[in-house]
Motif scaffolding. Structure first.
Motif, PDB file in Angstrom:
ATOM      1  N   THR A   1      -1.844 -10.907 -11.220  1.00 20.39           N
ATOM      2  CA  THR A   1      -2.758 -10.794 -12.358  1.00 20.39           C
ATOM      3  C   THR A   1      -3.399  -9.416 -12.463  1.00 20.39           C
ATOM      4  N   ALA A   2      -3.021  -8.499 -11.569  1.00 23.89           N
ATOM      5  CA  ALA A   2      -3.654  -7.172 -11.550  1.00 23.89           C
ATOM      6  C   ALA A   2      -3.334  -6.390 -12.819  1.00 23.89           C
ATOM      7  N   ARG A   3      -4.272  -5.538 -13.203  1.00 23.65           N
ATOM      8  CA  ARG A   3      -4.072  -4.625 -14.331  1.00 23.65           C
ATOM      9  C   ARG A   3      -4.383  -3.206 -13.846  1.00 23.65           C
ATOM     10  N   LEU A   4      -3.414  -2.648 -13.144  1.00 24.47           N
ATOM     11  CA  LEU A   4      -3.587  -1.317 -12.572  1.00 24.47           C
ATOM     12  C   LEU A   4      -3.278  -0.265 -13.632  1.00 24.47           C
ATOM     13  N   ASP A   5      -4.297   0.454 -14.053  1.00 21.06           N
ATOM     14  CA  ASP A   5      -4.154   1.433 -15.127  1.00 21.06           C
ATOM     15  C   ASP A   5      -4.690   2.775 -14.641  1.00 21.06           C
ATOM     16  N   PHE A   6      -3.785   3.724 -14.478  1.00 21.79           N
ATOM     17  CA  PHE A   6      -4.153   5.042 -13.958  1.00 21.79           C
ATOM     18  C   PHE A   6      -5.225   5.695 -14.810  1.00 21.79           C
TER      19      PHE A   6
ATOM     20  N   GLN B   1      -7.649   2.087  11.533  1.00 21.84           N
ATOM     21  CA  GLN B   1      -7.602   3.453  11.032  1.00 21.84           C
ATOM     22  C   GLN B   1      -7.809   3.484   9.520  1.00 21.84           C
ATOM     23  N   SER B   2      -8.462   4.529   9.041  1.00 22.62           N
ATOM     24  CA  SER B   2      -8.491   4.781   7.597  1.00 22.62           C
ATOM     25  C   SER B   2      -7.191   5.479   7.209  1.00 22.62           C
ATOM     26  N   ARG B   3      -6.724   5.200   6.041  1.00 20.46           N
ATOM     27  CA  ARG B   3      -5.501   5.857   5.587  1.00 20.46           C
ATOM     28  C   ARG B   3      -5.395   5.749   4.079  1.00 20.46           C
ATOM     29  N   GLU B   4      -4.438   6.459   3.495  1.00 20.02           N
ATOM     30  CA  GLU B   4      -4.205   6.449   2.050  1.00 20.02           C
ATOM     31  C   GLU B   4      -2.823   5.882   1.755  1.00 20.02           C
ATOM     32  N   LEU B   5      -2.761   4.940   0.817  1.00 22.54           N
ATOM     33  CA  LEU B   5      -1.517   4.344   0.364  1.00 22.54           C
ATOM     34  C   LEU B   5      -1.350   4.625  -1.131  1.00 22.54           C
ATOM     35  N   ARG B   6      -0.117   4.525  -1.629  1.00 27.69           N
ATOM     36  CA  ARG B   6       0.144   4.807  -3.043  1.00 27.69           C
ATOM     37  C   ARG B   6       0.962   3.678  -3.657  1.00 27.69           C
ATOM     38  N   ILE B   7       0.724   3.449  -4.951  1.00 24.02           N
ATOM     39  CA  ILE B   7       1.459   2.427  -5.700  1.00 24.02           C
ATOM     40  C   ILE B   7       1.487   2.849  -7.168  1.00 24.02           C
ATOM     41  N   ASP B   8       2.572   2.540  -7.879  1.00 21.85           N
ATOM     42  CA  ASP B   8       2.660   2.881  -9.304  1.00 21.85           C
ATOM     43  C   ASP B   8       1.685   2.035 -10.124  1.00 21.85           C
ATOM     44  N   GLU B   9       1.093   2.670 -11.124  1.00 19.07           N
ATOM     45  CA  GLU B   9       0.267   1.891 -12.043  1.00 19.07           C
ATOM     46  C   GLU B   9       1.139   0.844 -12.747  1.00 19.07           C
ATOM     47  N   ASN B  10       0.496  -0.210 -13.235  1.00 22.13           N
ATOM     48  CA  ASN B  10       1.149  -1.332 -13.930  1.00 22.13           C
ATOM     49  C   ASN B  10       1.944  -2.232 -12.996  1.00 22.13           C
ATOM     50  N   SER B  11       1.909  -1.967 -11.672  1.00 21.02           N
ATOM     51  CA  SER B  11       2.608  -2.840 -10.724  1.00 21.02           C
ATOM     52  C   SER B  11       1.911  -4.202 -10.671  1.00 21.02           C
ATOM     53  N   LYS B  12       2.714  -5.238 -10.465  1.00 18.03           N
ATOM     54  CA  LYS B  12       2.188  -6.608 -10.362  1.00 18.03           C
ATOM     55  C   LYS B  12       2.989  -7.379  -9.319  1.00 18.03           C
ATOM     56  N   GLY B  13       2.287  -8.117  -8.478  1.00 15.58           N
ATOM     57  CA  GLY B  13       2.942  -9.024  -7.540  1.00 15.58           C
ATOM     58  C   GLY B  13       3.881  -8.361  -6.553  1.00 15.58           C
ATOM     59  N   VAL B  14       3.577  -7.126  -6.126  1.00 15.99           N
ATOM     60  CA  VAL B  14       4.471  -6.418  -5.206  1.00 15.99           C
ATOM     61  C   VAL B  14       3.709  -6.007  -3.942  1.00 15.99           C
TER      62      VAL B  14
END
Length: 327
Positions: A105-110, A32-45
Protein backbone atom coordinates in the motif's frame (compact mmCIF):
# COMPACT_ATOMS: atom_id res chain seq x y z
CA UNK A 1 30.47 -27.97 45.51
CA UNK A 2 33.36 -26.66 47.63
CA UNK A 3 34.20 -27.74 51.18
CA UNK A 4 35.42 -24.79 53.27
CA UNK A 5 37.09 -24.92 56.75
CA UNK A 6 37.31 -21.79 58.88
CA UNK A 7 39.91 -21.87 61.76
CA UNK A 8 40.52 -19.22 64.46
CA UNK A 9 43.85 -18.43 66.19
CA UNK A 10 43.17 -20.94 69.05
CA UNK A 11 42.57 -23.79 66.61
CA UNK A 12 38.86 -23.88 66.70
CA UNK A 13 37.29 -24.52 63.28
CA UNK A 14 34.10 -25.08 61.37
CA UNK A 15 33.51 -26.94 58.10
CA UNK A 16 30.84 -26.17 55.50
CA UNK A 17 29.97 -27.03 51.91
CA UNK A 18 29.37 -24.12 49.47
CA UNK A 19 27.51 -24.65 46.20
CA UNK A 20 28.63 -22.33 43.33
CA UNK A 21 26.13 -21.83 40.45
CA UNK A 22 27.48 -20.41 37.13
CA UNK A 23 25.00 -17.83 35.73
CA UNK A 24 25.09 -17.17 31.99
CA UNK A 25 26.02 -13.59 31.11
CA UNK A 26 24.28 -11.47 28.45
CA UNK A 27 25.73 -8.69 26.33
CA UNK A 28 23.59 -6.11 24.52
CA UNK A 29 23.43 -6.41 20.72
CA UNK A 30 24.65 -3.46 18.67
CA UNK A 31 22.89 -2.46 15.44
CA UNK A 32 24.70 -0.44 12.78
CA UNK A 33 23.33 2.64 11.06
CA UNK A 34 23.40 2.42 7.31
CA UNK A 35 21.82 3.75 4.10
CA UNK A 36 19.66 1.68 1.75
CA UNK A 37 18.14 2.64 -1.62
CA UNK A 38 14.90 1.76 -3.42
CA UNK A 39 13.16 3.11 -6.54
CA UNK A 40 10.23 5.42 -6.01
CA UNK A 41 6.78 3.92 -6.78
CA UNK A 42 7.97 0.49 -5.56
CA UNK A 43 5.31 -1.65 -3.88
CA UNK A 44 5.45 -4.98 -2.07
CA UNK A 45 9.17 -5.59 -2.69
CA UNK A 46 12.24 -6.35 -0.58
CA UNK A 47 14.81 -3.62 -0.01
CA UNK A 48 18.25 -4.94 -0.90
CA UNK A 49 20.94 -4.67 1.76
CA UNK A 50 18.99 -5.50 4.90
CA UNK A 51 19.49 -4.31 8.46
CA UNK A 52 22.84 -5.47 9.90
CA UNK A 53 24.63 -5.27 13.22
CA UNK A 54 27.92 -6.34 14.78
CA UNK A 55 29.04 -8.33 17.80
CA UNK A 56 30.11 -6.08 20.65
CA UNK A 57 33.38 -7.95 20.95
CA UNK A 58 33.94 -7.78 17.22
CA UNK A 59 34.34 -11.53 16.95
CA UNK A 60 33.15 -13.55 13.96
CA UNK A 61 30.56 -14.11 12.59
CA UNK A 62 29.37 -10.53 12.51
CA UNK A 63 25.84 -11.44 11.40
CA UNK A 64 25.37 -13.09 14.80
CA UNK A 65 24.76 -9.60 16.09
CA UNK A 66 24.02 -10.92 19.58
CA UNK A 67 26.49 -8.83 21.57
CA UNK A 68 29.38 -11.23 22.20
CA UNK A 69 30.94 -14.50 21.15
CA UNK A 70 29.52 -16.20 24.21
CA UNK A 71 26.02 -14.98 23.35
CA UNK A 72 26.48 -16.35 19.87
CA UNK A 73 27.70 -19.67 21.22
CA UNK A 74 24.57 -19.81 23.39
CA UNK A 75 22.58 -19.55 20.15
CA UNK A 76 20.85 -16.37 21.17
CA UNK A 77 18.17 -15.12 18.77
CA UNK A 78 17.41 -11.55 17.75
CA UNK A 79 14.15 -9.88 16.80
CA UNK A 80 13.76 -6.65 14.84
CA UNK A 81 11.11 -3.96 14.86
CA UNK A 82 10.54 -0.54 13.30
CA UNK A 83 10.12 1.81 16.25
CA UNK A 84 10.04 5.21 14.55
CA UNK A 85 10.25 7.25 11.34
CA UNK A 86 7.89 5.07 9.32
CA UNK A 87 6.16 7.99 7.59
CA UNK A 88 2.85 7.05 5.91
CA UNK A 89 3.38 3.49 7.24
CA UNK A 90 5.30 2.68 4.06
CA UNK A 91 7.69 -0.02 5.35
CA UNK A 92 7.68 -3.32 7.23
CA UNK A 93 10.43 -5.52 8.68
CA UNK A 94 10.57 -9.27 9.13
CA UNK A 95 11.10 -9.65 12.86
CA UNK A 96 13.33 -12.74 12.74
CA UNK A 97 15.59 -11.80 9.80
CA UNK A 98 15.68 -8.00 9.74
CA UNK A 99 14.65 -7.95 6.07
CA UNK A 100 13.05 -4.63 5.19
CA UNK A 101 10.03 -4.58 2.89
CA UNK A 102 8.04 -1.92 1.05
CA UNK A 103 4.37 -2.40 1.86
CA UNK A 104 1.96 -3.10 -1.03
CA UNK A 105 0.00 0.00 0.00
CA UNK A 106 3.06 2.29 0.03
CA UNK A 107 3.10 5.46 -2.04
CA UNK A 108 6.79 6.22 -2.41
CA UNK A 109 7.10 9.49 -4.31
CA UNK A 110 10.55 11.03 -4.74
CA UNK A 111 9.10 14.46 -5.47
CA UNK A 112 7.09 14.47 -2.21
CA UNK A 113 9.52 12.78 0.19
CA UNK A 114 12.86 11.38 -0.95
CA UNK A 115 14.43 10.24 2.35
CA UNK A 116 13.04 8.10 5.18
CA UNK A 117 14.90 7.64 8.46
CA UNK A 118 13.68 4.52 10.23
CA UNK A 119 14.46 3.75 13.85
CA UNK A 120 15.18 0.02 13.98
CA UNK A 121 15.36 -1.72 17.36
CA UNK A 122 17.04 -5.13 17.75
CA UNK A 123 16.27 -7.19 20.88
CA UNK A 124 17.99 -10.41 22.04
CA UNK A 125 16.39 -13.30 23.92
CA UNK A 126 18.94 -13.41 26.74
CA UNK A 127 18.68 -12.23 30.32
CA UNK A 128 17.11 -8.84 30.38
CA UNK A 129 16.41 -8.95 27.49
CA UNK A 130 18.81 -6.39 26.04
CA UNK A 131 18.36 -4.23 22.95
CA UNK A 132 19.85 -1.50 20.79
CA UNK A 133 18.35 1.08 18.38
CA UNK A 134 19.85 2.89 15.41
CA UNK A 135 18.78 4.82 12.29
CA UNK A 136 18.45 3.09 8.94
CA UNK A 137 18.21 5.70 6.16
CA UNK A 138 16.21 4.79 3.05
CA UNK A 139 16.95 6.96 0.02
CA UNK A 140 14.45 6.90 -2.87
CA UNK A 141 15.81 6.71 -6.41
CA UNK A 142 14.15 9.22 -8.75
CA UNK A 143 12.68 7.41 -11.78
CA UNK A 144 11.13 8.88 -14.90
CA UNK A 145 7.37 8.97 -14.58
CA UNK A 146 5.07 9.26 -17.63
CA UNK A 147 3.26 12.55 -18.18
CA UNK A 148 -0.52 12.66 -18.33
CA UNK A 149 -3.39 14.78 -19.62
CA UNK A 150 -6.79 15.46 -18.13
CA UNK A 151 -9.80 15.17 -20.42
CA UNK A 152 -10.98 18.67 -21.25
CA UNK A 153 -13.25 20.76 -23.48
CA UNK A 154 -12.51 23.58 -25.90
CA UNK A 155 -14.63 25.63 -28.32
CA UNK A 156 -14.19 27.57 -31.56
CA UNK A 157 -16.49 29.44 -33.95
CA UNK A 158 -17.35 27.66 -37.17
CA UNK A 159 -15.75 29.13 -40.31
CA UNK A 160 -12.87 30.58 -38.26
CA UNK A 161 -9.79 31.49 -40.34
CA UNK A 162 -6.93 29.00 -40.57
CA UNK A 163 -4.69 29.25 -37.52
CA UNK A 164 -7.39 30.48 -35.16
CA UNK A 165 -6.78 29.13 -31.62
CA UNK A 166 -9.55 27.36 -29.76
CA UNK A 167 -11.04 29.09 -26.75
CA UNK A 168 -10.21 28.15 -23.13
CA UNK A 169 -6.44 28.14 -23.69
CA UNK A 170 -3.68 25.64 -24.47
CA UNK A 171 -3.72 21.91 -23.74
CA UNK A 172 -1.33 21.49 -20.81
CA UNK A 173 0.09 18.15 -19.74
CA UNK A 174 1.27 17.28 -16.25
CA UNK A 175 4.41 15.48 -15.12
CA UNK A 176 5.52 14.58 -11.61
CA UNK A 177 9.17 14.89 -12.62
CA UNK A 178 10.47 18.35 -11.83
CA UNK A 179 11.74 20.32 -14.83
CA UNK A 180 10.59 17.82 -17.46
CA UNK A 181 9.96 19.25 -20.97
CA UNK A 182 6.73 18.14 -22.67
CA UNK A 183 5.71 17.91 -26.34
CA UNK A 184 2.24 17.51 -27.85
CA UNK A 185 0.82 15.60 -30.80
CA UNK A 186 -2.64 14.77 -32.17
CA UNK A 187 -3.25 11.03 -32.49
CA UNK A 188 -6.79 10.92 -33.94
CA UNK A 189 -10.25 12.45 -34.09
CA UNK A 190 -9.32 15.76 -35.73
CA UNK A 191 -10.11 14.83 -39.38
CA UNK A 192 -7.06 16.95 -40.33
CA UNK A 193 -9.11 20.00 -39.36
CA UNK A 194 -6.88 20.99 -36.42
CA UNK A 195 -3.19 21.49 -35.60
CA UNK A 196 -1.52 21.48 -32.18
CA UNK A 197 1.64 23.36 -31.27
CA UNK A 198 4.36 20.79 -30.55
CA UNK A 199 5.88 22.91 -27.79
CA UNK A 200 2.91 25.07 -26.76
CA UNK A 201 -0.05 22.67 -26.76
CA UNK A 202 -2.17 25.36 -28.46
CA UNK A 203 -4.90 23.82 -30.62
CA UNK A 204 -5.67 25.79 -33.82
CA UNK A 205 -7.91 25.41 -36.86
CA UNK A 206 -6.27 23.90 -39.95
CA UNK A 207 -9.10 24.80 -42.35
CA UNK A 208 -11.36 27.83 -42.76
CA UNK A 209 -14.48 25.75 -43.39
CA UNK A 210 -15.22 24.27 -39.97
CA UNK A 211 -18.94 23.59 -40.30
CA UNK A 212 -21.27 23.36 -37.34
CA UNK A 213 -24.08 21.89 -39.42
CA UNK A 214 -21.85 19.11 -40.81
CA UNK A 215 -19.91 18.24 -37.64
CA UNK A 216 -20.51 20.23 -34.47
CA UNK A 217 -18.22 18.21 -32.16
CA UNK A 218 -14.70 16.76 -32.50
CA UNK A 219 -13.30 14.15 -30.09
CA UNK A 220 -9.57 14.74 -30.51
CA UNK A 221 -7.06 12.36 -28.89
CA UNK A 222 -4.01 14.39 -27.83
CA UNK A 223 -0.70 12.79 -26.79
CA UNK A 224 1.83 14.34 -24.42
CA UNK A 225 5.44 13.10 -24.39
CA UNK A 226 8.35 13.84 -22.05
CA UNK A 227 12.02 14.18 -23.00
CA UNK A 228 12.69 10.47 -22.34
CA UNK A 229 9.84 9.31 -24.57
CA UNK A 230 7.23 8.38 -21.95
CA UNK A 231 3.73 9.31 -23.09
CA UNK A 232 0.18 9.87 -21.94
CA UNK A 233 -3.01 10.82 -23.78
CA UNK A 234 -6.54 12.07 -23.26
CA UNK A 235 -9.58 13.16 -25.25
CA UNK A 236 -10.05 16.88 -25.87
CA UNK A 237 -13.62 17.65 -26.93
CA UNK A 238 -13.84 20.62 -29.32
CA UNK A 239 -17.32 22.12 -29.69
CA UNK A 240 -18.01 24.27 -32.76
CA UNK A 241 -19.98 27.43 -32.03
CA UNK A 242 -22.84 27.91 -34.50
CA UNK A 243 -22.68 31.09 -36.59
CA UNK A 244 -25.12 32.66 -39.07
CA UNK A 245 -24.20 31.29 -42.51
CA UNK A 246 -24.89 33.25 -45.69
CA UNK A 247 -27.58 31.75 -47.94
CA UNK A 248 -26.44 30.41 -51.31
CA UNK A 249 -28.38 30.63 -54.60
CA UNK A 250 -28.37 27.09 -55.94
CA UNK A 251 -27.04 26.37 -59.42
CA UNK A 252 -29.81 24.79 -61.48
CA UNK A 253 -27.98 25.02 -64.81
CA UNK A 254 -24.98 23.04 -65.94
CA UNK A 255 -21.49 24.17 -64.99
CA UNK A 256 -20.72 25.86 -68.35
CA UNK A 257 -23.56 28.35 -68.03
CA UNK A 258 -22.74 31.74 -66.56
CA UNK A 259 -26.17 31.87 -64.96
CA UNK A 260 -27.15 29.82 -61.94
CA UNK A 261 -30.82 29.57 -62.83
CA UNK A 262 -32.99 30.27 -65.93
CA UNK A 263 -36.51 31.74 -65.76
CA UNK A 264 -39.00 32.22 -68.68
CA UNK A 265 -42.20 34.30 -68.75
CA UNK A 266 -44.66 34.95 -71.63
CA UNK A 267 -44.71 38.47 -73.14
CA UNK A 268 -48.37 38.94 -72.32
CA UNK A 269 -47.99 37.97 -68.68
CA UNK A 270 -50.07 40.11 -66.38
CA UNK A 271 -48.68 42.29 -63.64
CA UNK A 272 -47.62 40.18 -60.71
CA UNK A 273 -47.40 36.93 -62.65
CA UNK A 274 -44.60 34.64 -61.42
CA UNK A 275 -41.45 34.49 -63.54
CA UNK A 276 -40.92 30.80 -63.96
CA UNK A 277 -40.29 28.92 -60.74
CA UNK A 278 -39.06 30.37 -57.47
CA UNK A 279 -35.40 31.26 -57.00
CA UNK A 280 -33.88 28.19 -55.33
CA UNK A 281 -31.75 29.09 -52.30
CA UNK A 282 -30.01 26.91 -49.70
CA UNK A 283 -29.31 28.05 -46.11
CA UNK A 284 -27.49 25.68 -43.73
CA UNK A 285 -28.66 27.41 -40.59
CA UNK A 286 -31.06 25.44 -38.44
CA UNK A 287 -32.07 28.32 -36.19
CA UNK A 288 -35.46 29.66 -37.38
CA UNK A 289 -34.35 33.24 -36.78
CA UNK A 290 -31.41 32.76 -39.17
CA UNK A 291 -33.14 31.10 -42.13
CA UNK A 292 -36.04 33.49 -42.73
CA UNK A 293 -34.91 34.71 -46.14
CA UNK A 294 -35.71 37.96 -47.95
CA UNK A 295 -35.19 38.45 -51.69
CA UNK A 296 -34.18 41.67 -53.45
CA UNK A 297 -33.43 42.45 -57.12
CA UNK A 298 -30.02 44.06 -57.28
CA UNK A 299 -29.91 44.70 -61.04
CA UNK A 300 -30.67 43.41 -64.53
CA UNK A 301 -34.45 43.78 -64.26
CA UNK A 302 -34.77 45.81 -67.49
CA UNK A 303 -35.65 43.65 -70.57
CA UNK A 304 -33.09 43.47 -73.38
CA UNK A 305 -33.98 42.75 -77.02
CA UNK A 306 -31.70 39.90 -77.86
CA UNK A 307 -31.86 36.31 -78.88
CA UNK A 308 -31.54 35.68 -75.14
CA UNK A 309 -30.37 32.12 -75.76
CA UNK A 310 -26.77 31.07 -75.42
CA UNK A 311 -24.97 28.38 -77.40
CA UNK A 312 -26.34 25.70 -75.07
CA UNK A 313 -29.95 26.77 -75.44
CA UNK A 314 -30.15 28.44 -72.03
CA UNK A 315 -31.87 31.79 -71.53
CA UNK A 316 -28.96 34.14 -70.94
CA UNK A 317 -30.75 37.54 -70.83
CA UNK A 318 -34.31 38.73 -70.77
CA UNK A 319 -35.99 37.16 -73.80
CA UNK A 320 -38.94 39.12 -75.23
CA UNK A 321 -41.39 36.59 -76.56
CA UNK A 322 -43.62 37.75 -79.42
CA UNK A 323 -45.58 36.58 -82.50
CA UNK A 324 -44.12 35.91 -85.90
CA UNK A 325 -45.41 39.30 -87.15
CA UNK A 326 -43.83 41.08 -84.23
CA UNK A 327 -40.48 39.54 -84.94
Amino acid sequence: QINVIATDPRGLNSTSTITVSVIQSNDAPIIQSRELRIDENSKGVRIEGDVTCTDKSGSSPLYGCVGSESDFNKNQKLSYAITGGNTFDSFDILSQSGILLVKPTARLDFESLSIYRLSITVTDDGAGPLQDTNIITIQLNDVNEPPWLVESQRSIKENSPVGSPVNEGAILGKDADAGDVLEYNILSGHDSHFFIGKKTGILTSAISTLNYESKPVYKIVVEVKDKLGSTGSAVVTVQLMDQNDAPVIVRMTDSVSKHLQSKIIPEDAILGAPVGSVVFVHDEDTKPSWNKLKYTLLGGATPLCSSGVDSHGHVSVWLILGTKNEG
